[in-house]
Design a protein around this motif. Structure first.
Motif, short mmCIF file in Angstrom:
data_model
loop_
_atom_site.label_atom_id
_atom_site.label_comp_id
_atom_site.label_asym_id
_atom_site.label_seq_id
_atom_site.Cartn_x
_atom_site.Cartn_y
_atom_site.Cartn_z
N ARG A 1 -49.89 45.00 3.45
CA ARG A 1 -49.59 46.07 4.40
C ARG A 1 -49.07 47.31 3.68
O ARG A 1 -49.38 48.43 4.07
N ASP A 2 -48.28 47.12 2.65
CA ASP A 2 -47.66 48.25 1.94
C ASP A 2 -48.33 48.55 0.62
O ASP A 2 -47.75 49.23 -0.23
N PRO B 1 -54.04 49.82 1.60
CA PRO B 1 -53.19 49.22 2.65
C PRO B 1 -54.05 48.62 3.76
O PRO B 1 -55.07 49.18 4.15
N SER C 1 -52.95 54.96 3.65
CA SER C 1 -51.66 54.81 2.98
C SER C 1 -50.77 56.00 3.32
O SER C 1 -51.26 57.09 3.65
#
Length: 310
Positions: free
Chosen positions: A72-73, A78, A301
């Motif tokens: 996710r990060d 992402p 992102s």
């Protein structure tokens, strides 16, 4: 110094993961289900997430679930946060899952490989992969596949339980399968059920004989509406370039299906494909999974969003 062998809790290996077992009246079998939520699931109590289902859960859960903590990060690629639902086997079926999965993942009436016979399956017994009874079960399931029942189990039995227990966004429910699971994924994609984003990694397609060709042509003839539906197909480089059984029964069949679908696209359907560099059939499943996520569940992102907004 001494050390002790123990049975660690699931959380020590698969963070944010809960495990369930259930009987399917549709399939007539038992399943284990590993459900992994994104890392901020508890701190974002109003957020809802798409569910992505993966068969072959005994293998796919430990291979893929730990990465939900990072993707996710990821500042480079992402991925949209999602709830991962891996579906596998329990009890004696764990040791013979190679045989049992043929029941669940092959479309009804799927033709056998030309090399499939009781004698050829005995090679799996000699290699220690199956015992004699499991080899007989494997041949039976290859001859009597029931992917329609497994699909009904996912849609009609399991998904309602998942939506009742977790915060699910049904707008983009996904499905990813690899090998025979990839064949099942294509079969499911052409049923137009709850799965709108589908990934098929190295699908076990017999060139122009697999049932998915007939199913695809039927959908094309009916001019079925596939708007807002995506199918992403991957194949490993060595399945195409190296002489092996995979070249004949995975590489060729996958290329033929992609070409066939490209010549007469389904209305509104988004079809994409990718060759996974350097990987073989034995090692390409996680790379295929991430290719599917990047294609179907990518998100911008923070750095790119700042640059875009100027």
């Amino acid at each position: 110094m001494t050390w002790n062998e123990t049975s660690p809790p699931l959380a020590s290996m698969l963070p944010n993961t809960r495990y369930f077992e259930l009987e399917s009246s549709t399939v007539g079998g038992s399943f284990g289900v590993w459900v992994t939520v994104p890392p901020r699931y508890e701190s974002e109590p109003t957020a809802r997430y798409p569910a992505i289902y993966l068969p072959d859960g005994n293998l796919m859960a430990p291979l893929t679930a730990p990465h939900t903590m990072m993707i996710r990060d990821d500042p480079i690629n992402p991925i949209q946060p999602h709830i991962q639902v891996c579906v596998g086997y329990v009890g004696p079926d764990v040791d013979r899952q190679l045989a049992v999965r043929a029941r669940d993942l092959l479309p009804p009436g799927e033709p056998l490989l030309p090399t499939t016979s009781a004698e050829s399956l005995n090679l799996l017994v000699e290699a220690g992969l199956l015992d004699a009874d499991a080899a007989k079960l494997y041949l039976h399931n290859l001859q009597n596949p029931a992917a329609d029942k497994f699909l009904a189990f996912l849609v009609e039995e399991l998904h309602p339980l998942i939506t009742a227990e977790f915060r699910i966004d049904d707008a983009s429910t996904g499905l990813f399968g690899y090998s025979y699971g990839g064949l099942f994924a294509i079969y499911a994609a052409l049923q137009r059920t709850i799965f709108s984003k589908v990934g098929a990694g190295s699908p076990g397609i017999i060139g122009f004989e697999s049932k998915v060709f007939q199913l695809y042509d039927s959908e094309a003839k009916k001019d079925s509406d596939y708007s807002d539906r995506m199918l992403h197909i991957t194949v490993n480089e060595t399945e195409i370039t190296r002489v092996s059984a995979y070249q004949a029964y995975v590489g060729v069949g996958t290329a033929e299906f992609i070409t066939h679908a490209g010549k007469k696209p389904l209305r509104g359907h988004v079809l994409s494909s990718h060759i996974i560099p350097a990987q073989s059939h034995a090692t390409g499943n996680t790379s295929s999974w991430f290719s599917f996520l990047r294609q179907c569940y990518s998100q911008e992102s923070p750095e790119m969003e700042i640059m875009r907004q100027g």
